[in-house]
Design an enzyme around this catalytic site. Structure first.
Site, PDB file in Angstrom:
ATOM      1  N   ASP A 143      -9.407 -17.154  17.977  1.00  0.00           N
ATOM      2  CA  ASP A 143      -9.266 -16.157  19.034  1.00  0.00           C
ATOM      3  C   ASP A 143      -8.399 -14.981  18.598  1.00  0.00           C
ATOM      4  O   ASP A 143      -8.577 -13.853  19.069  1.00  0.00           O
ATOM      5  CB  ASP A 143      -8.662 -16.800  20.279  1.00  0.00           C
ATOM      6  CG  ASP A 143      -9.592 -17.841  20.894  1.00  0.00           C
ATOM      7  OD1 ASP A 143     -10.787 -17.842  20.560  1.00  0.00           O
ATOM      8  OD2 ASP A 143      -9.111 -18.657  21.709  1.00  0.00           O
ATOM      9  N   GLY A 144      -7.444 -15.237  17.686  1.00  0.00           N
ATOM     10  CA  GLY A 144      -6.567 -14.168  17.231  1.00  0.00           C
ATOM     11  C   GLY A 144      -7.292 -13.041  16.534  1.00  0.00           C
ATOM     12  O   GLY A 144      -6.853 -11.882  16.594  1.00  0.00           O
ATOM     13  N   ASN A 241      -5.445  -9.936  26.461  1.00  0.00           N
ATOM     14  CA  ASN A 241      -5.029 -11.188  27.098  1.00  0.00           C
ATOM     15  C   ASN A 241      -4.021 -10.972  28.218  1.00  0.00           C
ATOM     16  O   ASN A 241      -4.341 -11.145  29.380  1.00  0.00           O
ATOM     17  CB  ASN A 241      -4.443 -12.154  26.062  1.00  0.00           C
ATOM     18  CG  ASN A 241      -5.430 -13.208  25.632  1.00  0.00           C
ATOM     19  OD1 ASN A 241      -6.559 -13.249  26.096  1.00  0.00           O
ATOM     20  ND2 ASN A 241      -5.011 -14.081  24.730  1.00  0.00           N
ATOM     21  N   ASP A 271      12.174 -17.221  34.688  1.00  0.00           N
ATOM     22  CA  ASP A 271      12.121 -16.908  33.259  1.00  0.00           C
ATOM     23  C   ASP A 271      11.306 -15.660  32.966  1.00  0.00           C
ATOM     24  O   ASP A 271      11.438 -15.082  31.889  1.00  0.00           O
ATOM     25  CB  ASP A 271      11.534 -18.089  32.483  1.00  0.00           C
ATOM     26  CG  ASP A 271      12.559 -19.190  32.241  1.00  0.00           C
ATOM     27  OD1 ASP A 271      13.742 -18.962  32.555  1.00  0.00           O
ATOM     28  OD2 ASP A 271      12.186 -20.261  31.742  1.00  0.00           O
TER      29      ASP A 271
END
Length: 423
Positions: A143-144, A241, A271
């Protein structure tokens, strides 16, 4: 009558044909009862949602150039890379672009037989402008590689991408490399189904003075024109993304103010926050407890990261809204932004992160179609809803029958043997 709409992506076009049955919801009736109806709006304010299953890629002209992107530092992809580039150069007579550092990898650099192909290729570096030079993109890896392909085209349209699964996860890479010749041939012939994966346009400003004409490119999306950046713009990026805003190295809670169309929605204490596309909903957002959204749903997903409250659930908002995120004046520290896992930026009090839906999606070539590919990836990569099948009840007839004669004989023999043993 069949309606035909065309959207241009370089030499390619996405042909959208009308059909009798759409996977989108039906258009709602504009009237309510005998006297009420919706107010009419100008055509410029209307949002047209096309049927994804009718999106087909066609070519205005025969494609001449291709960009091949491979996963770096993986020796197992070197042979597929050589095979693919030879095929594109010799069989298809295409001009092949590759990243300069790919050809400098050890085995490729030392392979003398591959030298004649290396000399035919054109190289680029990450910062080079590839706009209007590439007709389509081939990704070899996970996917990268597709995320990286998207990152190379920041100022306009993205050429169509066909991705082959040679990586670890492969949710977005739907093609098996063993069938690459057939897949490339089908793509070059045109009339290929594609998924239009939306991107997020992210702008970081040093103050709250944000120009009102930032979306002028909507009018000139077919022929993008370079517009001057505002002087207070610190950074800009288009994400495939997600955008992640977190507390960075600080031990304190993130304290972020979230605005939607200039209205304060909530203050996030935890967070951090994930703003993702439907494509990104199966990435970090899914790990943080969000729902997974089909990439053809026009939406933006807002997901908190470990919120310090039990009632802050992930939400989905329309794709056309404008989101602004600032560090709250009461915050004890700054916040940090990462864009598709890279380009980490610190945002200070008084700064503003503006997020809108980009007008330049990524056209991802489908192996089958938009629906089948997505559910196949859910099952193959995430083992979605996989479990042992529950056993059915036995038929009533079997339960009503008494023990058979053979079973009675065995029971009597066992009883006699047990009596003999006792005596």
């Amino acid at each position: 009558m069949v309606d035909v709409f065309v959207s241009c992506i370089g030499r390619a076009q996405v042909l959208i044909r009308g059909r009798t049955r759409s996977i989108n919801a039906p258009i709602p009736a504009p009237s309510f009862g005998p006297k009420a109806c919706l107010k009419k709006v100008p055509p410029s304010q209307m949002m047209h949602v096309t049927d994804p299953s009718s999106q087909k890629l066609i070519w205005n002209e025969s494609p001449l150039t291709v960009l091949v992107i491979k996963k770096m530092m993986d020796e197992s992809i070197l042979e597929p890379f050589k095979t693919m580039t030879r095929y594109l150069l010799e069989e298809k007579n295409l001009v092949v672009y590759v990243e300069a550092k790919v050809l400098d990898e050890g085995e490729l650099h030392d392979d003398k037989e591959f030298d004649k192909y290396r000399l035919k290729m054109k190289t680029f570096t990450e910062g080079n402008q590839l706009m209007n030079k590439i007709d389509f993109i081939v990704c070899l890896g996970g996917d990268g590689t597709l995320l990286y392909a998207s990152s190379l085209f920041q100022e306009g349209t993205v050429p169509p991408v066909i991705a082959f699964h040679l990586g670890s996860f492969g949710f977005l890479t739907t093609f098996a490399f063993e069938e690459f010749q057939e897949a490339i041939n089908i793509l070059l012939q045109g009339n290929t189904p594609v998924t239009l994966r939306s991107r997020l346009k992210c702008l970081i400003f040093k103050d709250h003075d944000i120009p009102s004409d930032l979306d002028r490119e909507n009018v000139i999306a077919i022929k993008p024109k370079k517009l001057p950046d505002p002087p207070n713009l610190e950074f800009k990026y288009e994400c495939l993304n997600e955008v992640v805003i977190d507390r960075g190295p600080s031990p304190y809670l993130s304290n972020l103010d979230l605005f939607l169309d200039d209205k304060h929605i909530t203050t996030v204490q935890g967070d951090g926050l994930i703003i993702s596309t439907p494509t990104g909903s199966t990435a970090y957002a899914a790990a943080a407890g969000a729902s997974m959204i089909h990439p053809n749903v026009p939406a933006i997903l807002i997901t908190p990261i470990c919120p310090h409250t039990l009632s802050f659930r992930p939400i989905v908002v329309p794709a056309g809204v404008e989101l602004k995120i600032t560090v709250s004046p009461d915050a004890r520290h700054t916040a940090w932004v990462s864009l598709d896992g890279k380009h980490r930026q610190e945002i200070h009090k008084g700064w503003c992160l503006r997020i809108t839906n980009s007008v330049f999606p990524v056209a991802s070539v489908c192996s089958v179609d938009q629906v089948v590919d997505w559910f196949d990836s859910l099952r193959a990569c995430m083992h979605w809803n996989e479990r042992e099948q529950q056993k059915s009840f036995q038929p009533r007839e079997r339960l009503r029958k008494g023990p058979s004669n053979n079973n009675l004989k065995k029971l009597s023999q066992n009883g006699e043997s047990s009596v003999q043993n006792r005596t």
